[in-house]
Design an enzyme around this catalytic site. Structure first.
Site, PDB file in Angstrom:
ATOM      1  N   ILE A 100       0.901  -1.149   0.000  1.00 41.43           N
ATOM      2  CA  ILE A 100       0.000   0.000   0.000  1.00 41.43           C
ATOM      3  C   ILE A 100       0.932   1.189   0.000  1.00 41.43           C
ATOM      4  CG2 ILE A 100      -1.673   1.388   1.265  1.00 41.43           C
ATOM      5  CD1 ILE A 100      -2.978  -1.096   2.305  1.00 41.43           C
ATOM      6  N   TYR A 101       1.058   1.812  -1.145  1.00 40.53           N
ATOM      7  CA  TYR A 101       1.955   2.959  -1.318  1.00 40.53           C
ATOM      8  C   TYR A 101       1.105   4.196  -1.575  1.00 40.53           C
ATOM      9  CZ  TYR A 101       6.165   0.013  -2.074  1.00 40.53           C
ATOM     10  OH  TYR A 101       7.214  -0.858  -1.950  1.00 40.53           O
ATOM     11  N   GLY A 112      -4.881   5.727   1.761  1.00 37.29           N
ATOM     12  CA  GLY A 112      -4.457   4.421   2.290  1.00 37.29           C
ATOM     13  C   GLY A 112      -5.635   3.631   2.830  1.00 37.29           C
ATOM     14  N   ASN A 139       8.863   1.289  11.019  1.00 39.32           N
ATOM     15  CA  ASN A 139       7.880   2.127  10.330  1.00 39.32           C
ATOM     16  C   ASN A 139       6.642   2.244  11.225  1.00 39.32           C
ATOM     17  OD1 ASN A 139       6.117   3.442   8.617  1.00 39.32           O
ATOM     18  ND2 ASN A 139       6.702   2.255   6.810  1.00 39.32           N
ATOM     19  N   TYR A 146      -1.982  -0.043  10.299  1.00 39.49           N
ATOM     20  CA  TYR A 146      -2.415  -1.437  10.229  1.00 39.49           C
ATOM     21  C   TYR A 146      -3.135  -1.867  11.505  1.00 39.49           C
ATOM     22  CZ  TYR A 146       0.645  -1.443   6.149  1.00 39.49           C
ATOM     23  OH  TYR A 146       1.242  -1.149   4.955  1.00 39.49           O
TER      24      TYR A 146
END
Length: 175
Positions: A100-101, A112, A139, A146
């Protein structure tokens, strides 16, 4: 955030390869240039985002890629895998979110989230009961994202960034 923005998700086609390569490189640089050795970042990009590799990924029957558009500008993309296309074999009957960029200028604008919703929807359509993804242990922003969607760290694996091994958390969500 512009409340009138329109986020549109659409499949990436093989003739979109130039935009896909450019977006992949730009997002990867934005995420890792400030915290990883530039030589490692460049080495990874040179192997991961070639025209041949991305065209092959687009043609794979057990992978899908989608662009996210905000007001007709490409803002990011999603790549999902299942079956033999997964990057790890830990959960062979699961659905992987590989990428997911989202470009920095579109972060915080729910791009996102829309890509994640698309991934979860695809997993459900294909009757998967588990989704997993890998995220770099440092990150924190991505990990928080998430967690918001119910993913929990269950394992780890080594991801090679150029010549440097890095630890990725493998996060899982049962659906």
């Amino acid at each position: 955030m512009n409340m009138n923005q329109k986020i549109r998700i659409q499949p990436i086609q093989t003739d979109d390869i130039k935009q896909l390569i450019d977006l992949s490189k730009q997002c990867f640089h934005q995420t890792f240039d400030s915290c990883r050795a530039l030589n490692d970042v460049n080495t990874y990009i040179k192997s991961a985002y070639t025209q041949e590799k991305l065209q092959s990924e687009l043609k794979t029957a057990t992978s899908r890629m989608f662009f996210a558009f905000v007001d007709n500008q490409i803002a990011g993309y999603l790549k999902v895998n299942w079956g033999m296309s997964q990057t790890e074999t830990k959960w062979p009957s699961a659905f992987e979110i590989q990428r997911i960029y989202v470009l920095k200028q579109f972060q915080g604008r729910h791009v996102g989230s829309e890509l994640m919703i698309k991934a979860i929807s695809l997993a459900k359509e294909k009757h998967f009961r588990r989704i997993w993804l890998g995220v770099w242990e440092h990150n924190d922003k991505a990990q928080k994202f998430y967690h918001y969607f119910g993913f929990k760290a269950k394992d780890e694996h080594i991801f090679m960034m150029g010549d440097t091994p890095q630890r990725d958390l493998m996060m899982v969500k049962d659906i």
